[in-house]
Design a protein around this motif. Structure first.
Motif, PDB file in Angstrom:
ATOM      1  N   LEU A  54      16.343  10.155  -6.436  1.00  0.00           N
ATOM      2  CA  LEU A  54      16.395  11.448  -7.123  1.00  0.00           C
ATOM      3  C   LEU A  54      16.013  12.530  -6.134  1.00  0.00           C
ATOM      4  O   LEU A  54      14.998  12.432  -5.437  1.00  0.00           O
ATOM      5  N   VAL A  55      16.863  13.562  -6.075  1.00  0.00           N
ATOM      6  CA  VAL A  55      16.659  14.645  -5.110  1.00  0.00           C
ATOM      7  C   VAL A  55      16.236  15.906  -5.866  1.00  0.00           C
ATOM      8  O   VAL A  55      16.915  16.327  -6.813  1.00  0.00           O
ATOM      9  N   PHE A  56      15.124  16.476  -5.438  1.00  0.00           N
ATOM     10  CA  PHE A  56      14.595  17.661  -6.111  1.00  0.00           C
ATOM     11  C   PHE A  56      14.794  18.904  -5.255  1.00  0.00           C
ATOM     12  O   PHE A  56      14.940  18.825  -4.036  1.00  0.00           O
ATOM     13  N   GLU A  57      14.796  20.048  -5.933  1.00  0.00           N
ATOM     14  CA  GLU A  57      15.004  21.332  -5.282  1.00  0.00           C
ATOM     15  C   GLU A  57      13.988  21.565  -4.164  1.00  0.00           C
ATOM     16  O   GLU A  57      14.304  22.158  -3.134  1.00  0.00           O
ATOM     17  N   SER A  58      12.771  21.061  -4.352  1.00  0.00           N
ATOM     18  CA  SER A  58      11.701  21.231  -3.361  1.00  0.00           C
ATOM     19  C   SER A  58      11.952  20.438  -2.082  1.00  0.00           C
ATOM     20  O   SER A  58      11.257  20.614  -1.097  1.00  0.00           O
ATOM     21  N   LEU A  95      15.334  18.691 -10.747  1.00  0.00           N
ATOM     22  CA  LEU A  95      16.158  17.578 -10.281  1.00  0.00           C
ATOM     23  C   LEU A  95      17.556  18.140 -10.034  1.00  0.00           C
ATOM     24  O   LEU A  95      18.186  18.669 -10.945  1.00  0.00           O
ATOM     25  N   VAL A  96      18.023  18.074  -8.780  1.00  0.00           N
ATOM     26  CA  VAL A  96      19.311  18.702  -8.467  1.00  0.00           C
ATOM     27  C   VAL A  96      20.410  17.700  -8.115  1.00  0.00           C
ATOM     28  O   VAL A  96      21.584  18.058  -8.090  1.00  0.00           O
ATOM     29  N   ALA A  97      20.029  16.458  -7.824  1.00  0.00           N
ATOM     30  CA  ALA A  97      21.042  15.454  -7.488  1.00  0.00           C
ATOM     31  C   ALA A  97      20.443  14.063  -7.600  1.00  0.00           C
ATOM     32  O   ALA A  97      19.220  13.904  -7.627  1.00  0.00           O
ATOM     33  N   ALA A  98      21.329  13.085  -7.667  1.00  0.00           N
ATOM     34  CA  ALA A  98      20.893  11.691  -7.671  1.00  0.00           C
ATOM     35  C   ALA A  98      21.862  10.908  -6.800  1.00  0.00           C
ATOM     36  O   ALA A  98      23.044  11.245  -6.710  1.00  0.00           O
ATOM     37  N   LYS A  99      21.336   9.883  -6.133  1.00  0.00           N
ATOM     38  CA  LYS A  99      22.155   9.087  -5.227  1.00  0.00           C
ATOM     39  C   LYS A  99      21.944   7.602  -5.521  1.00  0.00           C
ATOM     40  O   LYS A  99      20.813   7.173  -5.758  1.00  0.00           O
ATOM     41  N   GLU A 141      26.410  11.711 -10.889  1.00  0.00           N
ATOM     42  CA  GLU A 141      26.307  13.106 -11.340  1.00  0.00           C
ATOM     43  C   GLU A 141      25.206  13.252 -12.377  1.00  0.00           C
ATOM     44  O   GLU A 141      24.853  12.290 -13.056  1.00  0.00           O
ATOM     45  N   LEU A 142      24.713  14.480 -12.499  1.00  0.00           N
ATOM     46  CA  LEU A 142      23.771  14.797 -13.571  1.00  0.00           C
ATOM     47  C   LEU A 142      24.596  15.305 -14.743  1.00  0.00           C
ATOM     48  O   LEU A 142      25.396  16.218 -14.604  1.00  0.00           O
TER      49      LEU A 142
END
Ligand SMILES: [Cu+2]
Length: 160
Positions: free
Chosen positions: A129-133, A60-64, A72-73
């Motif tokens: 939720l934004v993931f690295e993939s 999990l690299v970011a959230a909006k 922020e994480l």
């Protein structure tokens, strides 16, 4: 005329069709809830458990979210004086293939800074939720300020 119970069941059925629960999403988001520490301009936090159903490690690299100026994480660390404080975790939270990662009070969490919408108990908001993939999962996060910390969780009163 639908009864309230029927309406809630229908609403739940619609929510279950949201992208976070899509059959092809390799990341499942379970038990999401949020806490808020006041009205507009205040902060809030979101907690949930990530389950990576896929065959490859992810992160999990970011959230909006539209309800806050900044998302922020975060995690909590102990400083030199033994005081717990929150810090941003730029590298995000890893979720190994087949593994889980729990965001919870006193530990890793999604921080909402500068709420632009007043969120009270019973309200909910969409969190992406934004993931690295490259996978993005959107879940509906209900506000539950009355929820007590689970056993083993710390609560420092910051909500985060
Ligand atoms: Cu925080």
């Amino acid at each position: 005329m639908l009864s309230r119970r029927t309406f809630l069941a229908a609403a739940a059925a619609i929510l279950s069709l949201s992208p976070g629960f899509a059959e092809d999403a390799s990341i499942h988001v379970m038990d999401a809830y949020g806490r808020t520490m006041g009205g507009i301009g205040a902060s809030g936090a979101a907690f949930f458990t990530l389950h990576n159903m896929g065959a490859t490690d992810d992160r999990l690299v970011a959230a909006k979210a539209d309800v806050a100026q900044k998302v922020e994480l975060h995690t909590h660390i102990m400083d030199d004086q033994g005081v717990m404080k929150m810090v941003e975790v730029k590298e995000g939270f890893p979720v190994a293939a087949g593994g889980m990662h729990e965001l919870k009070r006193g530990a890793d969490h999604v921080m909402l800074m500068g709420l632009t919408t007043e969120l009270k108990d019973g309200d909910s908001f969409p969190l992406t939720l934004v993931f690295e993939s490259g996978t993005e999962v959107t879940v509906e996060v209900p506000i539950d300020n009355a929820r007590m910390p689970a056993k083993g969780e710390m609560d420092h009163g910051t909500g985060g």
